[in-house]
Design a protein around this motif. Structure first.
Motif, PDB file in Angstrom:
ATOM      1  N   ARG A 223       0.824  -1.205   0.000  1.00  0.00           N
ATOM      2  CA  ARG A 223       0.000   0.000   0.000  1.00  0.00           C
ATOM      3  C   ARG A 223       0.859   1.256   0.000  1.00  0.00           C
ATOM      4  NH1 ARG A 223      -3.594  -3.074   3.273  1.00  0.00           N
ATOM      5  NH2 ARG A 223      -2.566  -2.357   5.165  1.00  0.00           N
ATOM      6  N   HIS A 224       1.974   1.235   0.748  1.00  0.00           N
ATOM      7  CA  HIS A 224       2.851   2.410   0.766  1.00  0.00           C
ATOM      8  C   HIS A 224       3.442   2.654  -0.619  1.00  0.00           C
ATOM      9  CE1 HIS A 224       5.819   5.370   1.973  1.00  0.00           C
ATOM     10  NE2 HIS A 224       6.739   4.647   1.350  1.00  0.00           N
ATOM     11  N   LEU A 225       3.930   1.590  -1.262  1.00  0.00           N
ATOM     12  CA  LEU A 225       4.518   1.755  -2.596  1.00  0.00           C
ATOM     13  C   LEU A 225       3.480   2.287  -3.580  1.00  0.00           C
ATOM     14  CD1 LEU A 225       6.710  -1.489  -2.778  1.00  0.00           C
ATOM     15  CD2 LEU A 225       7.519   0.861  -2.511  1.00  0.00           C
ATOM     16  N   GLN A 226       2.241   1.821  -3.455  1.00  0.00           N
ATOM     17  CA  GLN A 226       1.193   2.312  -4.347  1.00  0.00           C
ATOM     18  C   GLN A 226       0.896   3.779  -4.076  1.00  0.00           C
ATOM     19  OE1 GLN A 226      -0.243   0.606  -6.970  1.00  0.00           O
ATOM     20  NE2 GLN A 226      -0.942   2.682  -7.425  1.00  0.00           N
ATOM     21  N   ARG A 227       0.833   4.158  -2.780  1.00  0.00           N
ATOM     22  CA  ARG A 227       0.591   5.574  -2.450  1.00  0.00           C
ATOM     23  C   ARG A 227       1.690   6.459  -3.008  1.00  0.00           C
ATOM     24  NH1 ARG A 227      -1.231   3.499   2.690  1.00  0.00           N
ATOM     25  NH2 ARG A 227       0.879   3.800   3.516  1.00  0.00           N
ATOM     26  N   ARG A 228       2.941   6.008  -2.912  1.00  0.00           N
ATOM     27  CA  ARG A 228       4.056   6.810  -3.413  1.00  0.00           C
ATOM     28  C   ARG A 228       3.984   6.933  -4.932  1.00  0.00           C
ATOM     29  NH1 ARG A 228       5.810  10.382  -1.969  1.00  0.00           N
ATOM     30  NH2 ARG A 228       7.995  10.213  -2.535  1.00  0.00           N
ATOM     31  N   ARG A 229       3.638   5.846  -5.619  1.00  0.00           N
ATOM     32  CA  ARG A 229       3.497   5.926  -7.076  1.00  0.00           C
ATOM     33  C   ARG A 229       2.396   6.899  -7.452  1.00  0.00           C
ATOM     34  NH1 ARG A 229       4.978   0.313  -6.956  1.00  0.00           N
ATOM     35  NH2 ARG A 229       2.815  -0.310  -6.605  1.00  0.00           N
ATOM     36  N   ASN A 230       1.283   6.840  -6.742  1.00  0.00           N
ATOM     37  CA  ASN A 230       0.180   7.767  -7.019  1.00  0.00           C
ATOM     38  C   ASN A 230       0.584   9.211  -6.763  1.00  0.00           C
ATOM     39  OD1 ASN A 230      -1.409   5.578  -7.670  1.00  0.00           O
ATOM     40  ND2 ASN A 230      -2.452   5.493  -5.688  1.00  0.00           N
ATOM     41  N   ALA A 231       1.318   9.428  -5.650  1.00  0.00           N
ATOM     42  CA  ALA A 231       1.741  10.786  -5.306  1.00  0.00           C
ATOM     43  C   ALA A 231       2.700  11.340  -6.344  1.00  0.00           C
ATOM     44  CB  ALA A 231       2.393  10.799  -3.924  1.00  0.00           C
ATOM     45  N   LEU A 232       3.633  10.500  -6.803  1.00  0.00           N
ATOM     46  CA  LEU A 232       4.580  10.957  -7.820  1.00  0.00           C
ATOM     47  C   LEU A 232       3.875  11.251  -9.132  1.00  0.00           C
ATOM     48  CD1 LEU A 232       7.555   8.528  -7.088  1.00  0.00           C
ATOM     49  CD2 LEU A 232       7.464  10.981  -6.640  1.00  0.00           C
ATOM     50  N   SER A 233       2.883  10.440  -9.497  1.00  0.00           N
ATOM     51  CA  SER A 233       2.127  10.679 -10.733  1.00  0.00           C
ATOM     52  C   SER A 233       1.343  11.982 -10.628  1.00  0.00           C
ATOM     53  CB  SER A 233       1.171   9.514 -10.998  1.00  0.00           C
ATOM     54  OG  SER A 233       1.889   8.317 -11.206  1.00  0.00           O
ATOM     55  N   PHE A 234       0.754  12.235  -9.451  1.00  0.00           N
ATOM     56  CA  PHE A 234      -0.014  13.463  -9.253  1.00  0.00           C
ATOM     57  C   PHE A 234       0.891  14.684  -9.328  1.00  0.00           C
ATOM     58  CE2 PHE A 234      -1.735  16.690  -6.284  1.00  0.00           C
ATOM     59  CZ  PHE A 234      -2.900  16.991  -6.963  1.00  0.00           C
ATOM     60  N   THR A 235       2.081  14.581  -8.720  1.00  0.00           N
ATOM     61  CA  THR A 235       3.027  15.693  -8.755  1.00  0.00           C
ATOM     62  C   THR A 235       3.470  15.985 -10.183  1.00  0.00           C
ATOM     63  OG1 THR A 235       3.820  15.175  -6.540  1.00  0.00           O
ATOM     64  CG2 THR A 235       5.250  16.537  -7.917  1.00  0.00           C
ATOM     65  N   ALA A 236       3.781  14.931 -10.937  1.00  0.00           N
ATOM     66  CA  ALA A 236       4.194  15.118 -12.329  1.00  0.00           C
ATOM     67  C   ALA A 236       3.071  15.768 -13.132  1.00  0.00           C
ATOM     68  CB  ALA A 236       4.583  13.770 -12.941  1.00  0.00           C
ATOM     69  N   HIS A 237       1.831  15.368 -12.872  1.00  0.00           N
ATOM     70  CA  HIS A 237       0.689  15.952 -13.581  1.00  0.00           C
ATOM     71  C   HIS A 237       0.557  17.436 -13.251  1.00  0.00           C
ATOM     72  CE1 HIS A 237      -3.272  16.233 -15.407  1.00  0.00           C
ATOM     73  NE2 HIS A 237      -3.722  16.799 -14.293  1.00  0.00           N
ATOM     74  N   ARG A 238       0.737  17.812 -11.988  1.00  0.00           N
ATOM     75  CA  ARG A 238       0.634  19.219 -11.601  1.00  0.00           C
ATOM     76  C   ARG A 238       1.704  20.051 -12.294  1.00  0.00           C
ATOM     77  NH1 ARG A 238       0.566  20.414  -5.431  1.00  0.00           N
ATOM     78  NH2 ARG A 238       0.373  22.497  -6.305  1.00  0.00           N
ATOM     79  N   VAL A 239       2.920  19.502 -12.424  1.00  0.00           N
ATOM     80  CA  VAL A 239       4.000  20.244 -13.074  1.00  0.00           C
ATOM     81  C   VAL A 239       3.657  20.494 -14.536  1.00  0.00           C
ATOM     82  CG1 VAL A 239       6.392  20.109 -13.830  1.00  0.00           C
ATOM     83  CG2 VAL A 239       5.805  19.462 -11.494  1.00  0.00           C
ATOM     84  N   VAL A 240       3.116  19.474 -15.203  1.00  0.00           N
ATOM     85  CA  VAL A 240       2.787  19.609 -16.622  1.00  0.00           C
ATOM     86  C   VAL A 240       1.622  20.579 -16.812  1.00  0.00           C
ATOM     87  CG1 VAL A 240       1.866  18.381 -18.623  1.00  0.00           C
ATOM     88  CG2 VAL A 240       3.676  17.346 -17.248  1.00  0.00           C
ATOM     89  N   VAL A 241       0.582  20.442 -15.974  1.00  0.00           N
ATOM     90  CA  VAL A 241      -0.620  21.257 -16.146  1.00  0.00           C
ATOM     91  C   VAL A 241      -0.429  22.658 -15.597  1.00  0.00           C
ATOM     92  CG1 VAL A 241      -3.047  21.478 -15.495  1.00  0.00           C
ATOM     93  CG2 VAL A 241      -2.124  19.247 -16.142  1.00  0.00           C
ATOM     94  N   GLY A 242       0.192  22.748 -14.424  1.00  0.00           N
ATOM     95  CA  GLY A 242       0.303  24.041 -13.760  1.00  0.00           C
ATOM     96  C   GLY A 242       1.403  24.927 -14.283  1.00  0.00           C
ATOM     97  N   GLY A 243       2.385  24.331 -14.932  1.00  0.00           N
ATOM     98  CA  GLY A 243       3.485  25.123 -15.471  1.00  0.00           C
ATOM     99  C   GLY A 243       4.218  25.842 -14.366  1.00  0.00           C
TER     100      GLY A 243
END
Length: 279
Positions: A223-243
């Motif tokens: 569960r921890h590894l999955q949470r970290r993968r989700n968090a990293l994906s969300f962060t990458a998405h914010r960088v791309v969308v938010g500029g």
């Protein structure tokens, strides 16, 4: 000079402590240690001590801190019979001060070096060596970085950078040990690591809570590894969308506001000097 910041601040010269009792002087020393062997501009020192408004007598106050540190350094140098002077160790250079370690040890540098060896071993496919090196790196931590030291904007940025490095090492270690099938041992070892430095980031807070409540359960790690993968994906998405709107410092923390950004040093305290004086 031996430096420790992965926990409480501890600085020794020749085995003699030079960590001052004064909170403000200790804060100045911590900032110098965070950039050991590099120049710390006097404007950064002022900004660290007075993030809201730099007082008119900032130059004199910082001179007092420097003198106190040099007095402690000088006493330690004399005790070890060193030929160096305090002014050489804590040297004034144009624009600021540099704390010279003389090739001494640093737990922060040792952590980065050892964790780096673990990352390289992972890439080379030697998971057993990677596990050992990453655990050795994490064992250097005894508490939060600069624990017990008052932190202004620059120290908070340094602490955030170190904490990010700790999180990367923890995640890689978890992944490596899980791949090795060591999940039972990993749960016990993680409980030790997280008890020494309970980080503020929510994934690790949740991980510690799960370990405390469920013990040796591989689902805790999954569960921890999955949470970290989700968090990293969300962060990458914010960088791309938010500029640029969501941009953060390359060191892992919010950029500390500079004196040039809306604040001016007091009269007599130029951005790169102590009232035009060097001591």
């Amino acid at each position: 000079m031996d430096l420790k910041v992965l926990g409480g601040l501890a600085v020794h010269e020749g085995g003699v402590s030079i960590t001052p009792p004064s909170a403000a002087t200790r804060q100045v020393l911590a900032l110098l240690v965070a950039s050991a062997d590099r120049v710390v501009p006097t404007c950064a020192m002022a900004e660290e001590l007075w993030p809201e408004e730099v007082p008119e007598d900032a130059g004199q106050i910082m001179e007092t801190h420097v003198r106190q540190l040099r007095a402690s350094i000088g006493a330690a140098l004399r005790a070890e019979g060193s030929g160096r002077t305090a002014e050489e160790v804590l040297a004034w250079v144009p624009g600021g001060y540099r704390l010279g370690t003389g090739g001494g040890s640093s737990d922060a540098r040792a952590f980065e070096r050892t964790a780096g060896a673990g990352y390289r071993a992972t890439e080379a496919g030697d998971l057993s060596l990677a596990s050992r090196r990453l655990r050795e790196a994490l064992d250097l931590w005894t508490a939060a970085p600069f624990a017990g030291v008052t932190q202004g904007p620059h120290l908070r940025s340094h602490a955030a950078e170190l904490t990010d490095s700790w999180q990367r090492a923890v995640d890689r270690w978890i992944d490596v040990d899980f791949r090795l099938g060591r999940w039972r041992e990993l749960c016990a070892d993680l409980a030790q690591v997280l008890s020494r430095f309970p980080p503020p980031a929510s994934p690790y807070v949740q991980l510690k809570a799960d370990l405390d409540s469920k013990g040796h359960d591989p689902e805790v790690i999954r569960r921890h590894l999955q949470r970290r993968r989700n968090a990293l994906s969300f962060t990458a998405h914010r960088v791309v969308v938010g500029g640029r709107q969501g941009a953060r410092s390359t060191h892992g923390g919010d950029r500390a506001p500079g004196l040039a950004a809306g604040r001016r040093p007091p009269a007599g305290l130029a951005p790169n000097s102590l009232g035009g004086r060097s001591i």
